[in-house]
Write a protein that holds these residues in place. Structure first.
Motif, PDB file in Angstrom:
ATOM      1  N   GLY A  25       2.075   9.376  -5.790  1.00 15.43           N
ATOM      2  CA  GLY A  25       2.115  11.180  -5.296  1.00 15.43           C
ATOM      3  C   GLY A  25       1.335  11.048  -3.666  1.00 15.43           C
ATOM      4  O   GLY A  25       1.748  11.880  -3.097  1.00 15.43           O
ATOM      5  N   GLY A  26       1.716   9.943  -2.806  1.00 19.20           N
ATOM      6  CA  GLY A  26       2.035  10.186  -1.319  1.00 19.20           C
ATOM      7  C   GLY A  26       0.650  10.106  -0.666  1.00 19.20           C
ATOM      8  O   GLY A  26      -0.469   9.458  -2.295  1.00 19.20           O
ATOM      9  N   PHE A  27       0.241  10.303   0.035  1.00  7.79           N
ATOM     10  CA  PHE A  27      -1.022   9.829   1.177  1.00  7.79           C
ATOM     11  C   PHE A  27      -1.936  10.565   0.223  1.00  7.79           C
ATOM     12  O   PHE A  27      -3.126   9.254   0.486  1.00  7.79           O
ATOM     13  N   SER A  28      -1.569  11.162  -0.599  1.00  8.34           N
ATOM     14  CA  SER A  28      -3.569  11.686  -1.223  1.00  8.34           C
ATOM     15  C   SER A  28      -3.750  11.665  -2.084  1.00  8.34           C
ATOM     16  O   SER A  28      -5.164  11.551  -2.593  1.00  8.34           O
ATOM     17  N   ALA A  29      -3.254  10.448  -2.910  1.00  6.95           N
ATOM     18  CA  ALA A  29      -3.610   8.991  -3.726  1.00  6.95           C
ATOM     19  C   ALA A  29      -5.128   8.621  -3.542  1.00  6.95           C
ATOM     20  O   ALA A  29      -5.452   8.558  -4.021  1.00  6.95           O
ATOM     21  N   LEU A  72       0.554  -1.184   0.136  1.00 13.39           N
ATOM     22  CA  LEU A  72       0.093  -0.115   0.109  1.00 13.39           C
ATOM     23  C   LEU A  72       0.238   1.011   0.097  1.00 13.39           C
ATOM     24  O   LEU A  72       0.642   2.135  -0.770  1.00 13.39           O
ATOM     25  N   VAL A  73       1.868   0.868   0.803  1.00 10.99           N
ATOM     26  CA  VAL A  73       2.745   2.287   1.182  1.00 10.99           C
ATOM     27  C   VAL A  73       3.672   2.529  -0.208  1.00 10.99           C
ATOM     28  O   VAL A  73       3.262   4.053  -1.032  1.00 10.99           O
ATOM     29  N   ALA A  74       4.147   1.602  -1.246  1.00 12.19           N
ATOM     30  CA  ALA A  74       4.756   1.704  -2.167  1.00 12.19           C
ATOM     31  C   ALA A  74       3.944   2.366  -3.896  1.00 12.19           C
ATOM     32  O   ALA A  74       4.353   3.108  -4.197  1.00 12.19           O
ATOM     33  N   VAL A  75       2.922   1.764  -3.523  1.00 15.93           N
ATOM     34  CA  VAL A  75       1.581   2.230  -4.291  1.00 15.93           C
ATOM     35  C   VAL A  75       1.387   3.372  -4.111  1.00 15.93           C
ATOM     36  O   VAL A  75       1.480   4.473  -4.846  1.00 15.93           O
ATOM     37  N   LEU A  92       7.822  -2.236  -7.827  1.00 11.89           N
ATOM     38  CA  LEU A  92       7.939  -1.963  -7.008  1.00 11.89           C
ATOM     39  C   LEU A  92       8.421  -2.159  -5.475  1.00 11.89           C
ATOM     40  O   LEU A  92       9.152  -1.141  -5.419  1.00 11.89           O
ATOM     41  N   LEU A  93       8.569  -3.204  -5.679  1.00 11.84           N
ATOM     42  CA  LEU A  93       8.927  -3.216  -4.301  1.00 11.84           C
ATOM     43  C   LEU A  93      10.208  -4.195  -4.726  1.00 11.84           C
ATOM     44  O   LEU A  93      10.377  -4.361  -5.091  1.00 11.84           O
ATOM     45  N   PRO A  94      10.926  -3.314  -3.471  1.00  6.72           N
ATOM     46  CA  PRO A  94      12.065  -3.831  -3.246  1.00  6.72           C
ATOM     47  C   PRO A  94      12.639  -5.280  -3.018  1.00  6.72           C
ATOM     48  O   PRO A  94      11.611  -5.736  -1.779  1.00  6.72           O
ATOM     49  N   HIS A  95      13.711  -5.852  -3.365  1.00  5.92           N
ATOM     50  CA  HIS A  95      14.775  -6.826  -3.170  1.00  5.92           C
ATOM     51  C   HIS A  95      14.639  -7.515  -1.368  1.00  5.92           C
ATOM     52  O   HIS A  95      14.929  -6.200  -0.450  1.00  5.92           O
ATOM     53  N   GLY A  96      13.914  -8.580  -0.149  1.00  4.68           N
ATOM     54  CA  GLY A  96      13.510  -8.597   0.709  1.00  4.68           C
ATOM     55  C   GLY A  96      12.046  -8.605   0.778  1.00  4.68           C
ATOM     56  O   GLY A  96      10.924  -9.105   1.681  1.00  4.68           O
ATOM     57  N   LEU A  97      12.023  -6.929   0.349  1.00  2.61           N
ATOM     58  CA  LEU A  97      10.208  -6.741   0.657  1.00  2.61           C
ATOM     59  C   LEU A  97       8.967  -8.029  -0.423  1.00  2.61           C
ATOM     60  O   LEU A  97       7.895  -8.291  -0.094  1.00  2.61           O
ATOM     61  N   LEU A  98       9.863  -7.944  -1.293  1.00  3.00           N
ATOM     62  CA  LEU A  98       9.007  -8.666  -3.169  1.00  3.00           C
ATOM     63  C   LEU A  98       8.785 -10.084  -2.200  1.00  3.00           C
ATOM     64  O   LEU A  98       8.119 -10.298  -2.678  1.00  3.00           O
TER      65      LEU A  98
END
Length: 531
Positions: free
Chosen positions: A205-209, A197-200, A312-318
């Protein structure tokens, strides 16, 4: 995936197996294996109930629906499940708990022998078992599809890996292992879902998305119903899921049976309903935004979430998100395996073989574990055929086959718990079951092939349930089959009979695997806060 992601994935599998081995110490008999001996805390039961309703289909089939149609994926799926469980919190959860706490049964279907007759019990048991093999096969195929996207291994290899690991922990530790691994899986999925959710949001554009993204998405993406997921489908799905997620497909029933008493079962159901209302919105938001971030390669867009995760996600989070995919699927499949094992060993085996009626605790546990492994093996074999022309695709199996066939199986089981339908006996149960299955065949095949554009999905899944429901009620009034013994049984299930001389004895019920005719053991008794 790189080495860091693989470390996360392998560590997860290791923890699941370790929990299974630890849970083995808590399983001394069949009751422990199937219902945790009635000792499961309500909050653990609630989380387990919630997690056992998910699978990787959420991240494939329903991700495709979210990609194509938007918000309707939530409105016509998890919202009716939340409402249905909320309804069942008082209607079904306490009654299902009393099956264990008052009748001392270990399988949800054990009471059907006395509520109806052996023929009805066997019809529901066998048809439900066969449906669950197909259902769980679709779940294995879904998670293996995701695994193939990230790792490149074949579908069959993915099915084998996930199936074997699930078999180890749920066979060794029973329902305790299922619930404890589901707790761990819930925590993992919480971290993975929030990370996605945070990555998207960061990308858009941030929380306002959360409120600005809707103008950028395709037209109709915010409509509550869209495409084949109409208002009629929503209403039908609400009825279907009210039965299914309150125990109609058995594994959720076990969560209510595992709590200490009826009051705790109600609390468990309410927690699960709240989770179903809130948590899916966190998971779905990235899927709703997917058209702005990736271009799905499959026609049904079932690969959209996996593609977005890779981007969107870096390795580890992926690796953590991939673990989240596994966590939901393994939770659902292991809970189904335990429920099917309970039905086979407690309901089917005693009818097939006289020796099964007098199994020792050791023999009963062995049979439970062998049947669990057998079910998982059969479902894995079916998983290799899910994308064949017979089944078409994953989402077709899950929505049309399971939702359409669940109703005829669940109606006699669930409504049989309620005193309102005391007049509906074996005839009503068997006719409604058979007619519902036949209705499913008609609307999905002969009629569907002769109607321009085919029969709508809402009718394919709802007609079988409606046919079963109407026949169960009408036949009950036209041919009432209430008996004093059945009335006593219903009184105990519905919270009556404590200390008034109407306790049910094993001799009067002759439950499979319970006390024999010469045993006067009372199966009644108070179950604490009974609500």
């Amino acid at each position: 995936m790189n080495s860091l992601d693989w470390i996360v994935l392998i560590a997860y599998f290791g923890v699941m197996i370790a929990i299974g081995v630890w849970s083995h110490k808590r399983v001394d008999n069949v009751s422990d294996f199937f219902t945790a001996g009635g000792k499961m805390p309500w909050w653990l039961s609630g989380i387990s109930h919630h997690m056992s309703g998910y699978s990787a289909v959420m991240f494939t089939g329903y991700a495709g629906i979210a990609y194509q149609f938007g918000v309707t994926s939530f409105v016509t799926w998890s919202l009716p499940i939340a409402i249905g469980i909320g309804i069942g919190a008082k209607l079904f959860a306490p009654r299902l708990n009393r099956l264990r706490s008052r009748l001392h049964v270990s399988s949800p279907l054990e009471y059907l022998k006395n509520r109806y007759d052996v023929k009805t019990q066997q019809a529901l048991a066998w048809s439900g078992l066969l449906l669950k093999i197909v259902d769980v096969g679709a779940k294995w195929a879904a998670v293996s599809t995701l695994l193939s996207v990230f790792t490149g291994i074949s579908l069959n290899q993915g099915i084998l890996i996930t199936g074997v690991i699930t078999a180890v922990y749920c066979t060794v530790g029973g329902l305790w292992a299922d619930a404890l691994t589901e707790l761990g899986q819930f925590i993992i999925q919480l971290l993975a879902g929030v990370a996605m959710l945070v990555a998207v949001m960061a990308k858009l554009g941030g929380f306002s998305a959360l409120w600005t993204v809707w103008d950028k998405l395709p037209d109709g993406h915010a409509d509550p119903t869209a495409g084949p997921y109409t208002v009629t489908f929503l209403v039908a799905f609400l009825f279907i899921k009210t039965f299914e997620y309150n125990g109609g497909m058995w594994n959720q029933a076990q969560r209510y049976m595992a709590t200490a008493n009826a009051h705790e079962a109600t609390r468990s159901a309410r927690l699960s309903a709240i989770l179903w209302l809130v948590w899916p919105t966190v998971l779905f938001f990235p899927m709703w935004c997917a058209p702005l971030l990736v271009h799905a390669q499959k026609a049904d867009a079932s690969d959209s979430y996996a593609l977005m995760t890779e981007q969107l996600l870096p390795h580890g989070l992926l690796g953590l998100v991939v673990v989240g995919f596994f966590s939901h699927t393994m939770a659902m499949c292991s809970s189904d395996a335990n429920a099917i094992s309970a039905v086979f060993t407690r309901d089917i085996a005693p009818v097939l073989a006289k020796s099964a009626r007098s199994w020792s605790e050791k023999a009963g546990l062995l049979a439970a574990r062998v049947s669990t492994i057998s079910f998982l093996a059969l479902s894995m074999a079916v998983a290799t055929q899910v994308n064949s022309p017979t089944f078409k695709d994953i989402i077709t199996v899950v929505i049309k086959w399971v939702a359409g066939l669940m109703g005829p199986i669940a109606i006699p089981f669930m409504l049989g718990l309620l005193k309102t339908f005391r007049k509906s006996g074996p005839t009503a149960a068997l006719v409604s079951w058979a007619a519902g299955l036949f209705a499913f065949y008609l609307v999905n095949y002969p009629i569907d092939s002769h109607v321009d554009g085919g029969v709508g999905l809402e009718y394919q899944v709802s007609v079988p349930l409606v046919v079963s429901l109407i026949l169960f009620i009408v036949i009950g009034y036209l041919k009432p089959e209430a008996t004093p013994a059945r009335d006593v049984l219903l009184a105990r299930i519905n919270g009556q009979g404590d200390g008034d001389g109407s306790d049910i004895t094993a001799a009067s019920l002759d439950l499979p695997g319970q006390a024999g005719p010469s045993d006067a053991k009372v199966l009644g008794g108070r179950d604490g806060k009974d609500g």
